[in-house]
Design a protein around this motif. Sequence first.
Motif, PDB file in Angstrom:
ATOM      1  N   ARG A  17       9.214  -4.443 -15.248  1.00 35.06           N
ATOM      2  CA  ARG A  17       7.985  -5.395 -14.518  1.00 35.06           C
ATOM      3  C   ARG A  17       6.798  -5.505 -15.505  1.00 35.06           C
ATOM      4  NH1 ARG A  17       6.595  -4.494  -9.292  1.00 35.06           N
ATOM      5  NH2 ARG A  17       8.432  -4.210  -8.509  1.00 35.06           N
ATOM      6  N   GLU A  18       5.955  -4.620 -16.116  1.00 39.64           N
ATOM      7  CA  GLU A  18       5.341  -4.809 -16.580  1.00 39.64           C
ATOM      8  C   GLU A  18       5.075  -6.419 -16.890  1.00 39.64           C
ATOM      9  OE1 GLU A  18       4.676  -1.609 -19.001  1.00 39.64           O
ATOM     10  OE2 GLU A  18       3.748  -0.423 -17.899  1.00 39.64           O
TER      11      GLU A  18
ATOM     12  N   ARG B 236      10.440  -0.232 -15.183  1.00 34.71           N
ATOM     13  CA  ARG B 236       9.622  -0.040 -15.247  1.00 34.71           C
ATOM     14  C   ARG B 236       8.515  -1.363 -16.428  1.00 34.71           C
ATOM     15  NH1 ARG B 236       5.419   5.043 -15.613  1.00 34.71           N
ATOM     16  NH2 ARG B 236       3.134   3.999 -16.287  1.00 34.71           N
ATOM     17  N   ALA B 237       8.795  -1.272 -17.987  1.00 36.05           N
ATOM     18  CA  ALA B 237       8.993  -2.266 -18.587  1.00 36.05           C
ATOM     19  C   ALA B 237       9.395  -3.518 -18.459  1.00 36.05           C
ATOM     20  CB  ALA B 237       9.367  -1.515 -19.792  1.00 36.05           C
TER      21      ALA B 237
ATOM     22  N   CYS C  35      11.289  -0.847  -7.439  1.00 36.02           N
ATOM     23  CA  CYS C  35      10.362  -0.100  -7.586  1.00 36.02           C
ATOM     24  C   CYS C  35      10.360   1.166  -8.205  1.00 36.02           C
ATOM     25  CB  CYS C  35       8.985   0.299  -6.117  1.00 36.02           C
ATOM     26  SG  CYS C  35       8.091  -1.745  -5.738  1.00 36.02           S
ATOM     27  N   GLU C  36       9.304   2.227  -9.099  1.00 39.79           N
ATOM     28  CA  GLU C  36       9.651   2.851  -9.072  1.00 39.79           C
ATOM     29  C   GLU C  36       9.722   3.721  -8.016  1.00 39.79           C
ATOM     30  OE1 GLU C  36       8.138   4.327 -13.794  1.00 39.79           O
ATOM     31  OE2 GLU C  36       6.801   3.143 -11.868  1.00 39.79           O
TER      32      GLU C  36
ATOM     33  N   SER D  55       8.640   7.479  -5.692  1.00 36.66           N
ATOM     34  CA  SER D  55       7.483   8.254  -5.509  1.00 36.66           C
ATOM     35  C   SER D  55       7.756   9.487  -6.023  1.00 36.66           C
ATOM     36  CB  SER D  55       7.226   7.922  -4.097  1.00 36.66           C
ATOM     37  OG  SER D  55       7.748   8.305  -3.000  1.00 36.66           O
TER      38      SER D  55
ATOM     39  N   ASP E 240      14.762  -0.230 -18.976  1.00 40.63           N
ATOM     40  CA  ASP E 240      13.699   0.166 -18.518  1.00 40.63           C
ATOM     41  C   ASP E 240      13.043  -0.816 -17.032  1.00 40.63           C
ATOM     42  OD1 ASP E 240      11.410   1.311 -17.724  1.00 40.63           O
ATOM     43  OD2 ASP E 240      10.873   2.058 -19.561  1.00 40.63           O
TER      44      ASP E 240
ATOM     45  N   GLU F 117       4.818  -9.234 -14.848  1.00 38.33           N
ATOM     46  CA  GLU F 117       3.199  -9.290 -14.174  1.00 38.33           C
ATOM     47  C   GLU F 117       2.299  -9.577 -15.303  1.00 38.33           C
ATOM     48  OE1 GLU F 117       2.958  -4.957 -11.865  1.00 38.33           O
ATOM     49  OE2 GLU F 117       2.687  -4.845 -14.058  1.00 38.33           O
TER      50      GLU F 117
END
Length: 280
Positions: free
Chosen positions: A180-181, A177-178, A276-277, A279, A175, A184
Amino acid sequence: MPPRRAVTGRSQEPRKRFVEELRLLRAQKGDSLRQLGDVLGWDWSLFGKMESGQTIGSPEVAEALDQHYGTPGLLIALWELAAADPAQFRERYRRYMTLERGAVGLWQYSVSRPPGLLQTDGYAHDALAGGGFKDQELNQQVEARTGRRKLLEGHSPPPFRAILTEAVLRTALRDARAWREQLEHLVEMSGRPNIALQVLPFSAGPHGLTGTDLMFLRLPDARTVAYAETDVGGELIEETGRVERLHHAYDAVRDMALPPAESRKFITRMLEEVPCEPST
């Protein structure tokens, strides 16, 4: 010499057998716990904890007891069976968690995943799910792991130094997004005054801690203990000599790692590589 009793791996309770043998041999010898401590050079309370099943001690202690009781090889063989018992891994980890909560300083070396103290909810969920946890048990394990982060928060948190190999930063979650988090979060935590985060790049070459995660805890009584973990189990190490040897290896790796400021830039560059996710 006491009669030699057979040692096999068939016992369903190897830890219990080890404890029973310790009690029996001391009773036959007629030693008190304090006398045993005076003769062998360890604090007598350690032998009391071993005979009550709170700990199995170290192999050095088992070998010294074998020599003292005239049972060459018996206790070290029983110690090895007890140490290989899965229940022993769980006991060591529970004791480590108890010590961690009271630590006044922490040092971590991570081979392939972020330290538990620096994992996000998303990372912990995916990592524990990959380890076979499901449903309610999975949620409980995630809460337990992420709850450890409170140790680094609040008023006067303990200093924490974490060394991450480059492999940690290149073993991404599926994932994006996960993942990236998680990156970060590492960048954010590296900016806290009580946290020093260093990256050990692949270019550093071979070193003495290639396949072992390590955590060191400095305790309020000035002792330092270590927890070493591999893919097949973990070991809580309290014997001073072994802890010092591991700490020397850790210091050598720390000297090979990038300084904290350069490490923060390194993680930021890795973050820029995460897609990046799209848009919506």
